[in-house]
Design a protein around this motif. Structure first.
Motif, PDB file in Angstrom:
ATOM      1  N   ILE A  14       0.842  -1.193   0.000  1.00 62.07           N
ATOM      2  CA  ILE A  14       0.000   0.000   0.000  1.00 62.07           C
ATOM      3  C   ILE A  14       0.879   1.246   0.000  1.00 62.07           C
ATOM      4  N   ILE A  15       0.534   2.186  -0.827  1.00 63.60           N
ATOM      5  CA  ILE A  15       1.256   3.457  -0.827  1.00 63.60           C
ATOM      6  C   ILE A  15       0.392   4.469  -0.090  1.00 63.60           C
ATOM      7  N   ALA A  16       0.934   5.005   0.978  1.00 59.02           N
ATOM      8  CA  ALA A  16       0.228   6.017   1.767  1.00 59.02           C
ATOM      9  C   ALA A  16       0.811   7.388   1.444  1.00 59.02           C
ATOM     10  N   MET A  17      -0.052   8.322   1.181  1.00 56.26           N
ATOM     11  CA  MET A  17       0.376   9.701   0.964  1.00 56.26           C
ATOM     12  C   MET A  17      -0.045  10.477   2.210  1.00 56.26           C
ATOM     13  N   LYS A  18       0.917  10.919   2.954  1.00 51.95           N
ATOM     14  CA  LYS A  18       0.647  11.576   4.230  1.00 51.95           C
ATOM     15  C   LYS A  18       0.521  13.085   4.030  1.00 51.95           C
ATOM     16  N   PRO A  19      -0.629  13.648   4.460  1.00 50.62           N
ATOM     17  CA  PRO A  19      -0.797  15.098   4.332  1.00 50.62           C
ATOM     18  C   PRO A  19       0.188  15.836   5.236  1.00 50.62           C
ATOM     19  N   ASN A  20       0.440  17.081   4.889  1.00 49.73           N
ATOM     20  CA  ASN A  20       1.330  17.909   5.704  1.00 49.73           C
ATOM     21  C   ASN A  20       0.849  19.354   5.621  1.00 49.73           C
ATOM     22  N   GLU A  50      -0.344  -3.917  -8.725  1.00 44.40           N
ATOM     23  CA  GLU A  50       0.366  -3.273  -7.630  1.00 44.40           C
ATOM     24  C   GLU A  50       1.421  -2.364  -8.240  1.00 44.40           C
ATOM     25  N   ILE A  51       1.586  -1.179  -7.660  1.00 46.88           N
ATOM     26  CA  ILE A  51       2.583  -0.247  -8.180  1.00 46.88           C
ATOM     27  C   ILE A  51       3.710  -0.147  -7.161  1.00 46.88           C
ATOM     28  N   SER A  52       4.930  -0.192  -7.659  1.00 44.09           N
ATOM     29  CA  SER A  52       6.080  -0.056  -6.765  1.00 44.09           C
ATOM     30  C   SER A  52       6.249   1.405  -6.369  1.00 44.09           C
ATOM     31  N   LYS A  53       6.919   1.625  -5.252  1.00 45.56           N
ATOM     32  CA  LYS A  53       7.179   3.006  -4.825  1.00 45.56           C
ATOM     33  C   LYS A  53       8.015   3.729  -5.869  1.00 45.56           C
ATOM     34  N   LYS A  54       8.948   3.019  -6.488  1.00 49.62           N
ATOM     35  CA  LYS A  54       9.788   3.629  -7.519  1.00 49.62           C
ATOM     36  C   LYS A  54       8.918   4.130  -8.670  1.00 49.62           C
ATOM     37  N   ASN A  55       8.031   3.284  -9.174  1.00 53.04           N
ATOM     38  CA  ASN A  55       7.157   3.681 -10.283  1.00 53.04           C
ATOM     39  C   ASN A  55       6.170   4.773  -9.862  1.00 53.04           C
ATOM     40  N   PHE A  56       5.736   4.730  -8.625  1.00 51.57           N
ATOM     41  CA  PHE A  56       4.806   5.744  -8.134  1.00 51.57           C
ATOM     42  C   PHE A  56       5.486   7.105  -8.046  1.00 51.57           C
ATOM     43  N   ARG A  57       6.699   7.121  -7.537  1.00 49.61           N
ATOM     44  CA  ARG A  57       7.416   8.395  -7.364  1.00 49.61           C
ATOM     45  C   ARG A  57       7.719   9.076  -8.695  1.00 49.61           C
ATOM     46  N   GLU A  58       7.724   8.332  -9.784  1.00 52.95           N
ATOM     47  CA  GLU A  58       8.005   8.908 -11.101  1.00 52.95           C
ATOM     48  C   GLU A  58       6.812   9.661 -11.694  1.00 52.95           C
ATOM     49  N   ILE A  59       5.633   9.514 -11.111  1.00 57.29           N
ATOM     50  CA  ILE A  59       4.445  10.200 -11.627  1.00 57.29           C
ATOM     51  C   ILE A  59       4.549  11.685 -11.273  1.00 57.29           C
ATOM     52  N   PRO A  60       4.422  12.555 -12.260  1.00 57.44           N
ATOM     53  CA  PRO A  60       4.529  14.000 -11.981  1.00 57.44           C
ATOM     54  C   PRO A  60       3.465  14.443 -10.970  1.00 57.44           C
TER      55      PRO A  60
END
Length: 127
Positions: A14-20, A50-60
């Protein structure tokens, strides 16, 4: 996708995007919904995608300035709060239905005569 308002733990799937302070939960959820096609296109897997963190981080990631983000939150937050409120009401009504329906079907509970008559009129009304 969801916004969680209580602490949770997630695993590596699971990829969690934490607000700030810069990006609210509402903005992150809206960004994720708007970019879901891109997320899915970068995912893989035979049982489920499933998406890897590496592939997720590449999304603009669109990073508007603070004034735009503040205006977005000012407009969006009331809508999201209303959605949460309605969902809570839906859950309460579903629990009530699940409690009452078996009792109505079994005859343990009966509708008052005036409600039964109203239901009969609803069924015979032709529109």
């Amino acid at each position: 996708m969801l916004i969680n308002d209580i602490p949770v733990s997630v695993n590596q799937g699971i990829i969690a995007m934490k607000p700030n302070d810069a990006f609210s939960s509402e903005y992150l959820l809206s960004w994720a919904e708007a970019n879901m096609e891109e997320v899915v296109s970068r995912a893989n897997g035979s049982t489920f995608l499933e998406i890897s963190k590496k592939n997720f981080r590449e999304i603009p990631f669109l990073m508007p300035n603070e004034a735009v983000l503040n205006q977005y939150d000012k407009i969006a937050k009331p809508y999201f709060q209303r959605i949460v409120s309605i969902q809570k009401e839906v859950n309460q009504l579903a629990k009530l239905r699940d409690t009452l329906l078996p009792k109505l079907i079994s005859g343990e509970l009966r509708l008052p005569p005036e409600m039964s008559e109203a239901r009969q009129q609803d069924k015979t009304t032709v529109v």
